[in-house]
Design a protein around this motif. Structure first.
Motif, PDB file in Angstrom:
ATOM      1  N   LYS A 163       8.809   8.603  -9.175  1.00 30.55           N
ATOM      2  CA  LYS A 163       9.821   7.901  -9.972  1.00 30.55           C
ATOM      3  C   LYS A 163      10.701   8.896 -10.726  1.00 30.55           C
ATOM      4  O   LYS A 163      11.933   8.773 -10.740  1.00 30.55           O
ATOM      5  N   ASP A 164      10.072   9.897 -11.363  1.00 33.42           N
ATOM      6  CA  ASP A 164      10.845  10.908 -12.107  1.00 33.42           C
ATOM      7  C   ASP A 164      11.744  11.691 -11.162  1.00 33.42           C
ATOM      8  O   ASP A 164      12.923  11.938 -11.464  1.00 33.42           O
ATOM      9  N   TRP A 165      11.184  12.094 -10.017  1.00 33.84           N
ATOM     10  CA  TRP A 165      11.952  12.855  -9.029  1.00 33.84           C
ATOM     11  C   TRP A 165      13.121  12.012  -8.509  1.00 33.84           C
ATOM     12  O   TRP A 165      14.246  12.505  -8.375  1.00 33.84           O
ATOM     13  N   HIS A 166      12.859  10.736  -8.232  1.00 36.30           N
ATOM     14  CA  HIS A 166      13.906   9.848  -7.733  1.00 36.30           C
ATOM     15  C   HIS A 166      14.997   9.666  -8.781  1.00 36.30           C
ATOM     16  O   HIS A 166      16.200   9.682  -8.456  1.00 36.30           O
ATOM     17  N   SER A 167      14.602   9.516 -10.043  1.00 38.25           N
ATOM     18  CA  SER A 167      15.578   9.339 -11.119  1.00 38.25           C
ATOM     19  C   SER A 167      16.460  10.571 -11.286  1.00 38.25           C
ATOM     20  O   SER A 167      17.674  10.460 -11.523  1.00 38.25           O
ATOM     21  N   GLU A 168      15.853  11.749 -11.136  1.00 32.38           N
ATOM     22  CA  GLU A 168      16.599  12.993 -11.319  1.00 32.38           C
ATOM     23  C   GLU A 168      17.527  13.303 -10.143  1.00 32.38           C
ATOM     24  O   GLU A 168      18.640  13.791 -10.321  1.00 32.38           O
ATOM     25  N   THR A 169      17.064  13.033  -8.931  1.00 33.82           N
ATOM     26  CA  THR A 169      17.806  13.464  -7.744  1.00 33.82           C
ATOM     27  C   THR A 169      18.618  12.361  -7.085  1.00 33.82           C
ATOM     28  O   THR A 169      19.538  12.661  -6.309  1.00 33.82           O
ATOM     29  N   GLN A 170      18.270  11.095  -7.348  1.00 32.59           N
ATOM     30  CA  GLN A 170      18.952   9.955  -6.722  1.00 32.59           C
ATOM     31  C   GLN A 170      19.100  10.152  -5.214  1.00 32.59           C
ATOM     32  O   GLN A 170      20.204  10.144  -4.661  1.00 32.59           O
ATOM     33  N   PRO A 171      17.983  10.351  -4.507  1.00 32.23           N
ATOM     34  CA  PRO A 171      18.068  10.631  -3.070  1.00 32.23           C
ATOM     35  C   PRO A 171      18.551   9.420  -2.283  1.00 32.23           C
ATOM     36  O   PRO A 171      18.375   8.271  -2.703  1.00 32.23           O
ATOM     37  N   HIS A 172      19.148   9.707  -1.144  1.00 32.73           N
ATOM     38  CA  HIS A 172      19.563   8.640  -0.238  1.00 32.73           C
ATOM     39  C   HIS A 172      18.330   8.148   0.530  1.00 32.73           C
ATOM     40  O   HIS A 172      17.601   8.940   1.111  1.00 32.73           O
ATOM     41  N   MET A 173      18.096   6.851   0.512  1.00 34.51           N
ATOM     42  CA  MET A 173      16.962   6.279   1.236  1.00 34.51           C
ATOM     43  C   MET A 173      17.468   5.153   2.125  1.00 34.51           C
ATOM     44  O   MET A 173      18.226   4.306   1.670  1.00 34.51           O
ATOM     45  N   HIS A 174      17.032   5.157   3.390  1.00 33.18           N
ATOM     46  CA  HIS A 174      17.451   4.035   4.219  1.00 33.18           C
ATOM     47  C   HIS A 174      16.266   3.171   4.644  1.00 33.18           C
ATOM     48  O   HIS A 174      16.424   2.289   5.484  1.00 33.18           O
ATOM     49  N   TYR A 175      15.097   3.415   4.053  1.00 38.22           N
ATOM     50  CA  TYR A 175      13.934   2.569   4.316  1.00 38.22           C
ATOM     51  C   TYR A 175      12.997   2.696   3.122  1.00 38.22           C
ATOM     52  O   TYR A 175      12.924   3.747   2.495  1.00 38.22           O
ATOM     53  N   PRO A 176      12.282   1.622   2.781  1.00 39.61           N
ATOM     54  CA  PRO A 176      11.378   1.691   1.630  1.00 39.61           C
ATOM     55  C   PRO A 176      10.198   2.623   1.874  1.00 39.61           C
ATOM     56  O   PRO A 176       9.892   2.996   3.003  1.00 39.61           O
ATOM     57  N   ILE A 177       9.511   2.999   0.793  1.00 38.30           N
ATOM     58  CA  ILE A 177       8.265   3.767   0.870  1.00 38.30           C
ATOM     59  C   ILE A 177       7.136   2.790   1.166  1.00 38.30           C
ATOM     60  O   ILE A 177       6.990   1.770   0.487  1.00 38.30           O
ATOM     61  N   ILE A 178       6.339   3.079   2.187  1.00 42.14           N
ATOM     62  CA  ILE A 178       5.251   2.193   2.599  1.00 42.14           C
ATOM     63  C   ILE A 178       3.955   2.683   1.975  1.00 42.14           C
ATOM     64  O   ILE A 178       3.624   3.873   2.053  1.00 42.14           O
ATOM     65  N   LEU A 179       3.204   1.791   1.357  1.00 46.81           N
ATOM     66  CA  LEU A 179       1.963   2.147   0.669  1.00 46.81           C
ATOM     67  C   LEU A 179       0.799   1.376   1.289  1.00 46.81           C
ATOM     68  O   LEU A 179       0.757   0.144   1.232  1.00 46.81           O
ATOM     69  N   ARG A 180      -0.139   2.116   1.901  1.00 45.16           N
ATOM     70  CA  ARG A 180      -1.347   1.514   2.481  1.00 45.16           C
ATOM     71  C   ARG A 180      -2.541   2.344   2.031  1.00 45.16           C
ATOM     72  O   ARG A 180      -2.527   3.570   2.140  1.00 45.16           O
ATOM     73  N   CYS A 181      -3.565   1.694   1.547  1.00 47.30           N
ATOM     74  CA  CYS A 181      -4.734   2.401   1.021  1.00 47.30           C
ATOM     75  C   CYS A 181      -5.962   2.094   1.863  1.00 47.30           C
ATOM     76  O   CYS A 181      -6.099   0.988   2.399  1.00 47.30           O
ATOM     77  N   THR A 182      -6.854   3.073   1.980  1.00 48.42           N
ATOM     78  CA  THR A 182      -8.099   2.865   2.711  1.00 48.42           C
ATOM     79  C   THR A 182      -9.267   3.433   1.926  1.00 48.42           C
ATOM     80  O   THR A 182      -9.089   4.255   1.017  1.00 48.42           O
ATOM     81  N   GLY A 183     -10.464   3.025   2.341  1.00 50.06           N
ATOM     82  CA  GLY A 183     -11.670   3.625   1.799  1.00 50.06           C
ATOM     83  C   GLY A 183     -11.896   5.003   2.400  1.00 50.06           C
ATOM     84  O   GLY A 183     -11.156   5.446   3.286  1.00 50.06           O
ATOM     85  N   PRO A 184     -12.934   5.703   1.952  1.00 49.86           N
ATOM     86  CA  PRO A 184     -13.184   7.062   2.442  1.00 49.86           C
ATOM     87  C   PRO A 184     -13.570   7.083   3.912  1.00 49.86           C
ATOM     88  O   PRO A 184     -14.216   6.176   4.415  1.00 49.86           O
ATOM     89  N   SER A 185     -13.161   8.146   4.597  1.00 49.70           N
ATOM     90  CA  SER A 185     -13.509   8.359   5.995  1.00 49.70           C
ATOM     91  C   SER A 185     -14.578   9.437   6.089  1.00 49.70           C
ATOM     92  O   SER A 185     -14.616  10.372   5.288  1.00 49.70           O
TER      93      SER A 185
END
Length: 458
Positions: A341-363
């Motif tokens: 969030k801080d990096w995005h606020s400072e740099t305002q990068p161009h994004m053409h797709y959302p960030i995907i968040l998927r979590c798993t248990g330990p492997s």
């Protein structure tokens, strides 16, 4: 558009005749005459024993080209399409040939009222052996990668002999995820269970509290997935629990097909329209219904659904792309989200797709990005333009965000794109040297190497 030296290859839709390309058509793997397609395991054994060059398996060619491509003349690219299908099934397991596509496995199991305990990946075109070799995973802290549901793995080794590795074998956790560097997987016995029906709730929420929400979703629901749109400070989240008796009855009455609730939400529509604007500008694709656009238009007018795990979550649309995915331990995810969030606020990068968040248990796999810890995978996508090039701004974003996550100790997904110079492998993988020792034992002449794996392990 991105230059050729950006670190990501240009797509070549018009491949040269006689060349084998990977699925995304951004890399040449081999000349077609270098491909061998044995029809039986015995034939495969003879081929490997007689080979004096390097050997790689193409699978369904879903990985980046560097993972699959041959090194030199005299090397062999294996097409194992004949070694596929169900071999055996009992009450708690099923054995499949290594080159069985994942979608066939899901169809066969579903027809028998069964499922894998591991949630599926988004796209099911990859082979079973390929899914194990690269660490394919789904979403939900109660499960991990597909490789973690393997009970035994059968491989043809570099000398042409066959070896079986079960969970008691000292090499098993290396073989589970071997990046194609240990041998050729011909059979896998997978743990199965009775199929479950899930109800998946879909919501649009503010990104203000994402640092805490990501924990809540994953601890309170069996399965969870989120798409984060930092520019709009909005998150589209799916959370799924086992369906109740009434929901299951609706599903059965719908011929065991996905049930969509009549009530829909337009909460994501404005955000999706803005995202589509960026994507159309970046890709120059004129077809309004082109595959890249369909990957986000499905978020418009969304509704809750009820179905089995494959109907609910295996909804990916296969379209050529550069896909970067980095695993971060769950204990640090909130902190990393704040840094993004801080990096995005400072740099305002161009994004053409959302960030995907998927979590798993330990492997338990030694080379899994989720080895030993609950892990959240941060995924980033840039689609190819009509002419095969990539958006310069999109590529700059991928490079910058990967540097941020690598500096946080992130581990990259083996089947996707990453800059290997950012990672010190023995530091982020505690069993790195143990894996290298297994490789020296099983393939002392490094017959299954190519330039990519040789650089990794040597």
């Amino acid at each position: 558009m991105a230059s050729e030296n950006s670190g990501y290859p240009r797509r070549k839709p018009d491949a040269e005749e006689g060349k084998i390309m990977n699925w995304a058509q951004n890399a040449t793997l081999a000349d077609s005459h270098a491909v061998s397609a044995p029809k039986t395991e015995e034939e495969l054994c003879r081929l490997i024993a007689a080979s004096r060059g390097k050997i790689r398996v193409m699978g369904n060619k879903m990985s980046p080209g560097r993972v699959l491509k041959l090194a030199a003349a005299g090397d062999t690219l294996l097409d194992l399409r004949h070694l596929r299908g169900l071999i055996a099934m009992d009450e708690h397991s099923a054995t499949f040939a290594g080159s069985t596509p994942m979608h066939e496995i899901y169809e066969i199991l579903s027809a028998e009222g069964k499922m894998l305990p591991a949630s599926p990946g988004v796209i099911a075109a990859q082979t079973l052996a390929g899914a194990l070799a690269t660490g394919t995973h789904g979403q939900g802290l109660q499960q991990s990668s597909i490789a973690d549901e393997a009970l035994s793995i059968r491989m043809v080794l570099a000398d042409g002999t066959v070896a079986d590795f079960d969970r008691d074998h000292p090499f098993f956790h290396a073989v589970q995820l071997g990046v194609g560097a240990l041998g050729i997987v011909t059979q896998v016995t997978l743990r199965t269970r009775s199929s479950l029906i899930y109800t998946c709730y879909k919501n649009a929420v503010s990104g203000d509290t994402l640092e805490q929400d990501i924990y809540d979703w994953n601890h309170n629901y069996a399965l969870s997935k989120a798409w984060w749109f930092p520019n709009e400070n909005q998150v589209h989240v799916w959370t799924a629990r086992e369906a109740d008796s009434e929901e299951i009855a609706q599903y059965r009455a719908n011929n065991n097909d996905l049930v969509k609730q009549e009530q829909t939400s337009d909460a994501m529509n404005e955000t999706i329209d803005q995202t589509l604007e960026h994507m159309r500008s970046d890709t120059k694709i004129v077809d309004e219904n082109g595959k890249p656009f369909r990957t986000v238009t499905r978020f418009k007018d969304f509704s809750d659904v009820t179905g089995d795990v494959y109907q609910v979550f295996c909804r990916g649309i296969a379209t050529p792309q550069i896909n970067v995915e980095i695993g971060i331990p769950m204990s640090r995810v909130g902190e990393v989200i704040r840094k993004i969030k801080d990096w995005h606020s400072e740099t305002q990068p161009h994004m053409h797709y959302p960030i995907i968040l998927r979590c798993t248990g330990p492997s338990a796999s030694w080379l899994s990005p989720a080895y030993g810890v609950d892990t959240c995978f941060f995924g980033f996508v840039v689609y190819y333009a009509e002419d095969g090039s990539l958006s310069e701004e999109g590529v700059s974003f991928l490079q910058a965000i990967e540097r941020v996550l690598a500096a946080e100790g992130g581990r990259p997904h083996w089947g996707k794109y990453f800059d290997e110079s950012l990672y010190h492998w023995p530091e982020i993988y505690p069993q790195w040297q143990a894996f290298r020792q297994v490789r020296e034992t099983l393939d002392p002449q490094h017959k299954f190497d190519n330039a990519f794996t040789a650089a990794l392990f040597d």
